[in-house]
Design an enzyme around this catalytic site. Sequence first.
Site: not given
Length: 64
Positions: A28-29, A54, A59
């Site tokens: 993520w990010r 993932d 999140y």
Amino acid sequence: MTTLRLSPEPRPLGKSGISVFPIAWGMWRLAGEDIAEARARVEAALDAGITLLDTADIYGCDTP
């Protein structure tokens, strides 16, 4: 401090029949315009044996 001893042996991913590295890379990010840099990061993870990536974007808070 506690030391966690972790075998790098692949583990089953639920009942999917797929085996993955026991630690996931939380991607993520992972953003930006530089495709070559993103590819290099993914390839480095794969070279290190990480096979569980993932990519969920759920999140935390998505505000500056």
